[in-house]
Design an enzyme around this catalytic site. Structure first.
Site, PDB file in Angstrom:
ATOM      1  N   HIS A 101      -0.658   1.951   0.784  1.00 22.06           N
ATOM      2  CA  HIS A 101      -1.226   2.693  -0.349  1.00 22.06           C
ATOM      3  C   HIS A 101      -0.692   2.179  -1.694  1.00 22.06           C
ATOM      4  O   HIS A 101      -0.125   2.940  -2.484  1.00 22.06           O
ATOM      5  CB  HIS A 101      -0.953   4.202  -0.185  1.00 22.06           C
ATOM      6  CG  HIS A 101      -1.933   5.062  -0.941  1.00 22.06           C
ATOM      7  ND1 HIS A 101      -2.351   6.292  -0.505  1.00 22.06           N
ATOM      8  CD2 HIS A 101      -2.580   4.869  -2.126  1.00 22.06           C
ATOM      9  CE1 HIS A 101      -3.206   6.819  -1.376  1.00 22.06           C
ATOM     10  NE2 HIS A 101      -3.354   5.963  -2.375  1.00 22.06           N
TER      11      HIS A 101
ATOM     12  N   ARG B 116      -9.741   6.673   0.484  1.00 20.77           N
ATOM     13  CA  ARG B 116      -8.898   7.636   1.201  1.00 20.77           C
ATOM     14  C   ARG B 116      -9.035   7.371   2.696  1.00 20.77           C
ATOM     15  O   ARG B 116     -10.106   6.997   3.171  1.00 20.77           O
ATOM     16  CB  ARG B 116      -9.346   9.069   0.906  1.00 20.77           C
ATOM     17  CG  ARG B 116      -8.971   9.560  -0.472  1.00 20.77           C
ATOM     18  CD  ARG B 116      -7.459   9.741  -0.644  1.00 20.77           C
ATOM     19  NE  ARG B 116      -7.079  10.217  -1.965  1.00 20.77           N
ATOM     20  CZ  ARG B 116      -6.662   9.441  -2.965  1.00 20.77           C
ATOM     21  NH1 ARG B 116      -6.577   8.131  -2.803  1.00 20.77           N
ATOM     22  NH2 ARG B 116      -6.304   9.964  -4.114  1.00 20.77           N
TER      23      ARG B 116
HETATM   24  C1  GLV Z   1      -4.228   6.990  -5.649  1.00 18.21           C
HETATM   25  O1  GLV Z   1      -4.607   6.973  -4.541  1.00 18.21           O
HETATM   26  C2  GLV Z   1      -4.824   7.730  -6.721  1.00 18.21           C
HETATM   27  O2  GLV Z   1      -5.678   8.597  -6.479  1.00 18.21           O
HETATM   28  O3  GLV Z   1      -4.464   7.463  -7.878  1.00 18.21           O
END
Ligand code: GLV
Length: 305
Positions: free
Chosen positions: A268, A220
């Site tokens: 991401h 994160r």
């Molecule tokens: C992505 O970041 C997840 O938590 O699946």
């Protein structure tokens, strides 16, 4: 017994179709503003609005539509069990991402990208360091550790509680963190986001790492102190960073990370939930709750993961 899907701002056609196929005799509904939620018993959520939760008098369980649950736990939720996605496909994708991110710096691709802009031909051998430290030895951390060690990296891992993983030198507990990072060439963050891990990638930690080492953050954005990273790259304490997650996503266009040549930046994508493999466990959990059973892959809310 309604299953409500709350995954706003994306096309959910395939997700809805798959869930309806798996639960043909049940009510699977896509959330939208103003919808009546009085019969909802199970919510599948990713970035759900916080005002949703008080509107669910019959709620029995929540499933995150991802591996992480930190964004859910930030909200004031009804007191029901929460599950997360645990999927070998997700773990495979994550392992591939980390392997390639490390390769990018090990083979000096980042430098060649910069040389290319000035037509500089300057061959160099790959970096020799092969020691990778992994912060977080949950499902994803263990998969990454196995993949890296299978291709010849020497792997150390660090976690809150003791772990015993073949081929991985395991450290546990806050007091061992600095020792673990003291001789790594690459440090990968795969920790859950909790009050204890927020900001763990910071100047104090970077200074304990060997000069010129590289960090890979696939957990994160809030694990990383962004200002400390820029300073560490600037003064050479770190030679690079692969970042897939950010405190603010999408990363604002004016953010300094966009301009940093030694940051490999991706939006991401290191492990995106796979609809085909995830829907089976979501449907299964919905049925388990209907039968009064406990959820699979239920998190411990006191630990935050
Ligand atoms: C992505 O970041 C997840 O938590 O699946």
């Amino acid at each position: 017994m309604t299953l409500l899907v709350v995954v706003p701002d994306r096309n959910n056609d395939k997700l809805m179709m798959k869930l309806q196929q798996l639960l043909p005799q049940y009510n699977v509904v896509l959330w939208r503003e103003g919808i009546d939620c009085s019969e909802v018993t199970f919510v599948l959520a990713w970035n759900a609005p916080s005002y949703l939760w008080p509107q669910l008098p019959k709620l029995l369980a929540i499933s995150s539509y991802g591996a992480g649950v930190d964004s859910l736990l930030k909200q004031s939720l009804p007191d029901v069990p929460i599950a997360r996605i645990v999927d070998p496909q997700l773990a495979d994708n994550m392992s591939d991402y980390v392997l390639h991110a490390i390769g990018y710096f090990k083979l000096r691709f980042s430098q060649y990208q910069q040389h290319k802009t000035a037509a500089i031909w300057k061959p160099r051998r790959a970096k020799t360091g092969t020691h990778v430290g992994i912060l977080g030895l949950g499902n994803l951390g263990q998969a990454v550790a196995k993949k890296l060690s299978s291709v010849g990296f020497s792997v150390s891992g660090w976690s809150r509680s003791e772990k015993n993983i073949e081929g991985v030198c395991c450290y546990a507990g806050a007091e061992t963190l600095h020792k673990m990072v003291s001789d790594v060439d690459y440090l990968v963050c795969l920790l859950p986001l909790t009050p204890q891990t927020r900001g763990i990638l910071n100047q104090t930690l970077f200074q304990k790492m060997p000069i010129g080492s590289v960090i890979v953050n696939v957990a994160r954005g809030e694990h990383l102190n962004e200002t400390d990273l820029l300073a560490a790259l600037d003064d050479g304490q770190l030679s690079g960073a692969a970042l897939d997650v950010f405190t603010t996503e999408p990363l604002p266009t004016e953010h300094l990370f966009w301009q940093q040549p030694n940051i490999l930046l991706t939006p991401h994508i290191s492990a995106v939930t796979n609809i085909d493999s995830a829907c089976g466990q979501i449907a299964d959990n919905y049925l388990r709750i209907k039968l009064g059973k406990t959820l699979c892959n239920q998190i411990d809310q006191s630990l935050g993961y």
